[in-house]
Design an enzyme around this catalytic site. Structure first.
Site, short mmCIF file in Angstrom:
data_model
loop_
_atom_site.label_atom_id
_atom_site.label_comp_id
_atom_site.label_asym_id
_atom_site.label_seq_id
_atom_site.Cartn_x
_atom_site.Cartn_y
_atom_site.Cartn_z
CG ASP A 1 -1.91 1.08 1.28
OD1 ASP A 1 -2.71 1.17 0.33
OD2 ASP A 1 -1.91 1.86 2.26
CD GLU B 1 -2.24 2.45 -3.40
OE1 GLU B 1 -3.37 2.89 -3.67
OE2 GLU B 1 -1.81 2.37 -2.23
#
Length: 548
Positions: free
Chosen positions: A201, A264
């Site tokens: 993330d 990401e």
């Protein structure tokens, strides 16, 4: 393709666990629900399942606020349920990719409780603490991605802590070697359980400017856009020290064989490709979200693909994404007809595609009544929430669309009784059938899975031919080409031509000599059709042709 690593030739399927399948009747999806639907994923033809966070969490940001990096939240099940999911997925030759959230923890994590207990705490510098600015107030002008300041004052210790997102999500200090080792231990915990890789993330946020300088004002900021866009995040993200951090994670994974590290990253192409790292020591797949942000026009998409392919470092493997849990669904952005063209684009470009759950049945924008809004961003900045792309998967026409026996945590689409897996499974013209056939073509044709890529002139004129007459030359001219994007995928003696009509008018394209056959169209019923000197496409139609 047997000598190609799995994450290069496979397709990733993202599951948002709250919304995939509920098995205990609480209206929220869970791990046993994912396990129960693995046969569907194997039937569909994907190769890996990426599971959004299932760690213990207060759910301030629905699992992206982690209270324990080595556990499962009871809402989703148990570690035994997770182990069973891994075993059952592997039995079906499906890989499992776990979401990893190392930039920030939950405010409820024991690490943060210790960190905020005292300035003298051994874990104080596990997080980012700063004195107030001279004269008081936050240390600098950094803003939260969810609106408002990115600094919260801890009254007890008199310092501010930094949070790139919610105040309930304090950022960890990745300059501290103890933090890095603790996170590496968490990676090993899941790798030892059989996880095949991680999607990391907000990986570009992990390192911040050591001097905590103010971010510069964004001259392109438009009133009404998210507040975070007021400033350019020059100092709060995408720092050069990040590559050493990523290389450390990658080294942990490499000790476990063919595991994948996905990052990401919402950055322009030239910065995105830097995350492959020096000498490819960075992320295996820096997530490429450029299709989400590019205008849906043939010329814009063709230009993007060309720029991305040219920017890739030698040996860097490309990847493409059309949607995820943070972005409006593709059918909501471009309409259902063009969503079929988008599916063909995603699954035929060079590189690893990631497919978001529900896109294969054409889920679009699901309106969320204000009283049912759940996303904290929506509550902080109304109109920017992500609930519409997180609604439950629709399996059949039974109550709650087969997702749950209780009212789902978010509403279903208004057409759930007909827009569901069972309704589309046997329909040769359905969106689901199109996805399944595209995935089968990827498996059966090395040219699509791992082959080369080259753009070709579309050679389109009005209905008739490149020059509007009954005949055209081998490639024709580019008149009207802004509406069509054409390219070839090739491997050995196999050549496939993909032609995508982004326009609302029918077109006819001349073809080079050699004989061509339609393998698949976004419109049902054309497979096997012979194409001679030209091929006709309807509005919003895509075709894959095989050269004889």
């Amino acid at each position: 393709m047997t000598d190609t690593v799995w994450w290069k030739c496979g397709t990733v399927y993202q599951v948002y666990p709250r919304s995939f399948q509920d098995t205990n009747g609480d209206g929220v999806g869970d791990l046993p629900g994912i396990t129960a639907r693995l046969d569907y994923l194997a039937w569909l033809g994907v190769d890996a399942v990426w599971i959004s966070p299932v760690y213990p969490s207060p759910m301030a940001d629905f699992g992206y606020d982690v209270a324990d990096y080595c556990g499962i939240d009871p809402l989703f099940g148990t570690l035994a349920d997770f182990d069973a999911l891994i075993a059952e997925a592997h039995r079906r030759r499906l890989k499992v990719i776990l979401d990893f959230v190392p930039n920030h923890s939950s405010i409820a994590h024991p690490w943060f409780a210790a960190s905020r207990s005292s300035r003298a705490s051994p874990k104080r510098d596990w997080y980012i603490w700063r004195d107030p600015a001279p004269g008081g107030g936050p240390p600098n002008n950094w803003l939260s991605n969810f609106g408002g300041p990115a600094w919260t004052l801890d009254e007890a210790t008199g310092q501010y802590y930094y949070h790139a997102f919610l105040a309930a999500q304090p950022d960890l200090n990745w300059r501290n070697p103890a933090v890095r080792e603790a996170m590496h231990d968490a990676l090993r915990f899941w790798l030892d359980r059989g996880v095949d890789g991680f999607r990391v993330d907000v990986i570009w946020h992990l390192m911040k400017d050591a001097g905590f300088r103010d971010n510069p004002a964004n001259p392109d900021y438009a009133p009404g856009s998210p507040e975070i866009n007021r400033f350019t995040q020059v100092y709060s993200a995408d720092r050069p020290e990040i590559f050493d951090v990523i290389a450390g994670m990658r080294a942990v994974l490499r000790r476990y064989g063919e595991r994948v590290l996905i990052g990401e990253i919402y950055l322009p192409v030239e910065r995105l490709v830097a995350y492959y790292g020096p000498d490819l020591t960075g992320a295996d797949l820096p997530f490429n979200f450029q299709l989400i942000q590019t205008p849906w026009r043939a010329d814009a998409v063709a230009d993007l693909v060309a720029r991305y392919e040219a920017a890739l470092p030698e040996g860097g493997w490309p990847n493409w994404v059309l949607g995820n849990h943070d972005q409006p669904r593709i059918a909501a952005r471009v309409g259902e007809e063009q969503a079929r063209v988008a599916a063909m684009l995603l699954l035929t470009l060079r590189g690893t595609p990631t497919l978001y759950y529900g896109d294969e049945i054409g889920l679009g924008h699901v309106p969320i009544p204000p009283e049912r809004a759940r996303d904290p961003w929506e509550r902080n900045e109304p109109g920017h929430g992500r609930d519409p792309e997180r609604t439950p998967m629709q399996w059949d026409d039974s109550p709650q669309a087969g997702f749950s026996t209780a009212e789902p945590w978010l509403p279903l689409s208004a057409d759930w009784a007909t827009r569901n897996v069972e309704a589309q499974r046997s329909d040769p013209a359905s969106m689901l059938t199109l996805h399944r056939r595209l995935l089968a073509l990827r498996r059966d044709h090395a040219a699509l899975a791992v082959g080369g890529y080259r753009e070709v002139p579309p050679g389109i004129g009005a209905e008739g031919s490149a020059d509007g007459s009954a005949e055209g030359n081998a490639e024709g001219n580019a008149e009207g080409g802004a509406e069509v994007f054409a390219y070839e995928r090739f491997a050995d003696d196999q050549v496939l031509r993909v032609i995508l009509n982004f326009g609302a008018s029918a077109v006819r394209l001349p073809l080079p000599a050699g004989g061509w056959t339609v393998l698949l169209s976004t419109c049902a019923g054309r497979a096997g059709e012979a194409a001679g000197a030209a091929v006709a496409l309807g509005s919003a139609e895509g075709v894959i042709l095989r050269r004889s």
